[in-house]
Motif scaffolding. Structure first.
Motif, PDB file in Angstrom:
ATOM      1  N   GLY A  94       0.828  -1.204   0.000  1.00  0.00           N
ATOM      2  CA  GLY A  94       0.000   0.000   0.000  1.00  0.00           C
ATOM      3  C   GLY A  94       0.854   1.242   0.000  1.00  0.00           C
ATOM      4  O   GLY A  94       2.090   1.175  -0.038  1.00  0.00           O
ATOM      5  N   TYR A  95       0.182   2.376   0.062  1.00  0.00           N
ATOM      6  CA  TYR A  95       0.860   3.671  -0.030  1.00  0.00           C
ATOM      7  C   TYR A  95       0.810   4.401   1.305  1.00  0.00           C
ATOM      8  O   TYR A  95      -0.205   4.372   2.003  1.00  0.00           O
ATOM      9  CB  TYR A  95       0.191   4.543  -1.088  1.00  0.00           C
ATOM     10  N   ALA A  96       1.884   5.102   1.615  1.00  0.00           N
ATOM     11  CA  ALA A  96       1.915   5.884   2.842  1.00  0.00           C
ATOM     12  C   ALA A  96       0.935   7.052   2.782  1.00  0.00           C
ATOM     13  O   ALA A  96       0.415   7.491   3.806  1.00  0.00           O
ATOM     14  CB  ALA A  96       3.334   6.410   3.103  1.00  0.00           C
ATOM     15  N   SER A  97       0.676   7.551   1.571  1.00  0.00           N
ATOM     16  CA  SER A  97      -0.258   8.660   1.387  1.00  0.00           C
ATOM     17  C   SER A  97      -1.098   8.410   0.148  1.00  0.00           C
ATOM     18  O   SER A  97      -0.573   7.984  -0.882  1.00  0.00           O
ATOM     19  CB  SER A  97       0.507   9.978   1.239  1.00  0.00           C
ATOM     20  N   LEU A  98      -2.398   8.670   0.234  1.00  0.00           N
ATOM     21  CA  LEU A  98      -3.222   8.553  -0.966  1.00  0.00           C
ATOM     22  C   LEU A  98      -3.191   9.849  -1.771  1.00  0.00           C
ATOM     23  O   LEU A  98      -3.717   9.914  -2.878  1.00  0.00           O
ATOM     24  CB  LEU A  98      -4.660   8.148  -0.629  1.00  0.00           C
TER      25      LEU A  98
END
Length: 254
Positions: A94-98
């Motif tokens: 996943g991503y640390a920030s969308l």
């Protein structure tokens, strides 16, 4: 008339019979709250969700969109079954920030049903939807609200409009620099004698999950990542779940 409850962080609503022009898509998933609403649909109030503008970067371009801490639909989808029949964990990325979607990082999450109505223990922290901008302004003094009327003086911006479903919309009114979350009948904004559209960006729609990972960051804090809903299905043993026999319930198809 069927009346539907929307609580925060409680989940709701969906395919509406009428809504202001939000997108050209007939499959537009409409925002709902988050959590389990149980099976009752004979409620009398609709509590508004906070809608807010969010700058995001996609394909190297920074754009402003509208975010809501929710998923969409009277029957929100998808229902994501992460190997729920077997106790244990599944590794995803996943991503640390969308907002910016940097390099994906590893994240180990608990097996379970990932959906706002889920009763299983999972790693989800929150659900998010991101939509195109849609703003209005009141041309005359009026009110908005299906059950609880809110005064909307002439000139009031009614911004960040999203459709909850079942002919309910949500937005933010700005009066004397004070922002207030409101909910109302979507048809109200179609009254051109009372409201004028001030902005509408091109169609945009994303749904995200924010999850807690088993991994730790270098500073010892728990890793948390965002993952887009449909991306979870690319991982082994992740499949579609189904709605249960009662409204507000979801389960494995097995």
């Amino acid at each position: 008339m069927k009346k539907i409850l929307l609580l925060v962080p409680v989940l709701l609503l969906g395919a509406c019979s009428h809504q202001p022009t939000i997108s050209p898509s007939s499959n537009h998933r409409l925002p709902s709250g988050v959590g389990d609403i149980g099976s009752s649909t004979d409620q009398k109030t609709v509590a508004p969700l906070n809608t807010y503008k969010l700058p995001i970067t996609r394909e190297g371009k920074t754009i402003t969109r509208v975010a809501v801490n929710s998923w969409g639909g009277e029957y929100p989808k998808p229902i994501i079954d992460v190997n729920s029949r077997i106790a244990g964990t599944t590794k995803i990325k996943g991503y640390a920030s969308l907002r910016t979607l940097g390099k994906p990082v590893s994240c180990t999450i608990k097996n379970g049903i990932y959906h706002p109505w889920s009763q299983t223990t999972s790693s989800v922290i929150n659900f998010y939807s991101i939509y195109n901008e849609l703003d209005y302004r009141a041309k005359k003094d009026t009110t908005l609200g299906e059950y609880e009327k809110v005064s909307i003086p002439q000139g009031t911006p009614v911004i960040n409009v999203v459709a909850y479903g079942a002919n309910f919309c949500g937005a933010t009114s700005v009066i004397d620099k004070k922002s207030t979350a409101i909910s109302f009948s979507c048809e109200d904004l179609d009254n051109t004698d009372l409201f004028e559209k001030t902005s509408q960006s091109e169609f945009f729609e994303e749904q995200w999950l924010y999850v807690a990972c088993a991994e730790k960051e270098t500073d010892g804090s728990q890793r948390k990542v965002f993952i887009r809903d449909m991306e979870l299905f690319k991982y082994p043993h992740v499949k579609q779940g189904e709605y249960g026999p009662q409204y507000g319930k979801v389960e494995s198809r097995d």
